[in-house]
Design a protein around this motif. Sequence first.
Motif, PDB file in Angstrom:
ATOM      1  N   MET A 153       0.834  -1.207   0.000  1.00 26.79           N
ATOM      2  CA  MET A 153       0.000   0.000   0.000  1.00 26.79           C
ATOM      3  C   MET A 153       0.871   1.261   0.000  1.00 26.79           C
ATOM      4  O   MET A 153       0.532   2.255  -0.639  1.00 26.79           O
ATOM      5  N   GLY A 154       2.013   1.196   0.690  1.00 29.29           N
ATOM      6  CA  GLY A 154       2.936   2.336   0.706  1.00 29.29           C
ATOM      7  C   GLY A 154       3.427   2.663  -0.695  1.00 29.29           C
ATOM      8  O   GLY A 154       3.506   3.835  -1.089  1.00 29.29           O
ATOM      9  N   ALA A 193      -8.611  -1.989  -1.951  1.00 25.77           N
ATOM     10  CA  ALA A 193      -7.485  -1.056  -2.117  1.00 25.77           C
ATOM     11  C   ALA A 193      -6.577  -1.517  -3.253  1.00 25.77           C
ATOM     12  O   ALA A 193      -6.189  -0.728  -4.126  1.00 25.77           O
ATOM     13  N   PHE A 237     -11.453   5.667   0.729  1.00 33.40           N
ATOM     14  CA  PHE A 237     -10.752   4.683   1.562  1.00 33.40           C
ATOM     15  C   PHE A 237     -11.207   4.728   3.021  1.00 33.40           C
ATOM     16  O   PHE A 237     -11.209   3.701   3.698  1.00 33.40           O
ATOM     17  N   ARG A 257      -0.125  -2.099 -12.306  1.00 33.00           N
ATOM     18  CA  ARG A 257      -0.783  -0.832 -11.952  1.00 33.00           C
ATOM     19  C   ARG A 257      -1.678  -0.324 -13.080  1.00 33.00           C
ATOM     20  O   ARG A 257      -1.290  -0.315 -14.242  1.00 33.00           O
ATOM     21  N   TYR A 307      -8.258  -1.076  -6.635  1.00 34.53           N
ATOM     22  CA  TYR A 307      -8.351   0.330  -7.041  1.00 34.53           C
ATOM     23  C   TYR A 307      -7.083   0.752  -7.788  1.00 34.53           C
ATOM     24  O   TYR A 307      -7.134   1.494  -8.762  1.00 34.53           O
ATOM     25  N   TYR A 308      -5.944   0.243  -7.320  1.00 38.01           N
ATOM     26  CA  TYR A 308      -4.659   0.653  -7.894  1.00 38.01           C
ATOM     27  C   TYR A 308      -4.152  -0.264  -9.013  1.00 38.01           C
ATOM     28  O   TYR A 308      -3.367   0.164  -9.853  1.00 38.01           O
ATOM     29  N   GLU A 344     -10.698  10.817  -3.076  1.00 39.23           N
ATOM     30  CA  GLU A 344     -10.068   9.488  -2.923  1.00 39.23           C
ATOM     31  C   GLU A 344      -9.898   9.109  -1.444  1.00 39.23           C
ATOM     32  O   GLU A 344     -10.116   7.964  -1.052  1.00 39.23           O
ATOM     33  N   ARG A 345      -9.521  10.108  -0.633  1.00 36.00           N
ATOM     34  CA  ARG A 345      -9.315   9.835   0.787  1.00 36.00           C
ATOM     35  C   ARG A 345     -10.613   9.371   1.450  1.00 36.00           C
ATOM     36  O   ARG A 345     -10.641   8.443   2.248  1.00 36.00           O
ATOM     37  N   PHE A 368       1.892   1.986  -3.563  1.00 35.58           N
ATOM     38  CA  PHE A 368       0.796   2.525  -4.374  1.00 35.58           C
ATOM     39  C   PHE A 368       0.405   3.940  -3.936  1.00 35.58           C
ATOM     40  O   PHE A 368       0.238   4.835  -4.754  1.00 35.58           O
ATOM     41  N   GLU A 369       0.266   4.132  -2.627  1.00 38.76           N
ATOM     42  CA  GLU A 369      -0.290   5.394  -2.127  1.00 38.76           C
ATOM     43  C   GLU A 369       0.676   6.573  -2.242  1.00 38.76           C
ATOM     44  O   GLU A 369       0.258   7.716  -2.303  1.00 38.76           O
ATOM     45  N   SER A 370       1.974   6.266  -2.263  1.00 39.46           N
ATOM     46  CA  SER A 370       2.947   7.367  -2.267  1.00 39.46           C
ATOM     47  C   SER A 370       3.130   7.987  -3.647  1.00 39.46           C
ATOM     48  O   SER A 370       3.897   8.937  -3.801  1.00 39.46           O
TER      49      SER A 370
END
Length: 291
Positions: free
Chosen positions: A136-137, A175, A223, A208, A178-179, A219-220, A139-141
């Motif tokens: 997740m780190g 999650a 989640f 991806r 989504y990515y 987006e926030r 993808f999210e970063s």
Amino acid sequence: MANLGNPKNTVEVIQKHGFMFQKKFGQNFLIDTHVLDKIIRAAGITKDDFILEIGPGIGTMTQYLAEAAGKVCAVEIDRNLIPILGETLADYDNVTIINEDILKVDVAGLAMAENGGRPVKVVANLPYYITTPIIMGLFESGVPVESITVMVQKEVAERMKSGPGSKDYGALSLAVQYYAEAYLVANVPPNCFMPRPKVGSAVIRLTRHREPPVKVTDERLLFQVIRASFNQRRKTLQNGLGNSPELPFTKETVAKALEDMGLSPIVRGEALSLEQFAELANHLCGLAMIP
């Protein structure tokens, strides 16, 4: 250097250096050449690629990656493995080793410095206790990642792939989906590792998405809604979201959004698809803006 995919060579290296496996780092070294070949094939590695490897161990998979890729950067947290890697990878001038915790590495900066900011491919035999934060780190970063091909606990791979209504379906499934597009490459039994883990493993490739498959206003918020929906999975969405300290919505607002979507007031999170979660988040966002 001898091929470390051969268990005999792995044992020799471990004994020579008096290496002790560290439980806190979740160390299980892969000792099966067929599985190693499958991982390299599944990752679709070419000489144009820059590979980020997480947790190289003694360099078993790193040797395969170095043969196939243009450049490899291997991030290893255990400093006891650094001298071993210096020896097992001495023949490869396209490998860089970083002694660091991957969660503290500036991967975007690394991709910029080593690969001109172009997308990187991540390949790893991940420590199971920290699989989700790592994936997740990445993808999210907003790091430029093209694909992540990883060995994970079989149960986690199943969660990443599962859809609505299944017992494995949850916040992680949504999650990841989504990515990325998730593809299960192979199941891997415990006897392919040293020491043997107590659980089955699986290789999964996450490619991806160029664009997320759903459009959301916030987006926030999406989640937050997903997390709150599965925090207490047996609760209805109306109760789960209405009682969540993370969300500003009353049960009445949630009920109105569900009604607008044609959903039952007693529906649970496990019944909704990613598209429906996106629609719900967008509805809630709209209702929150109505004075």
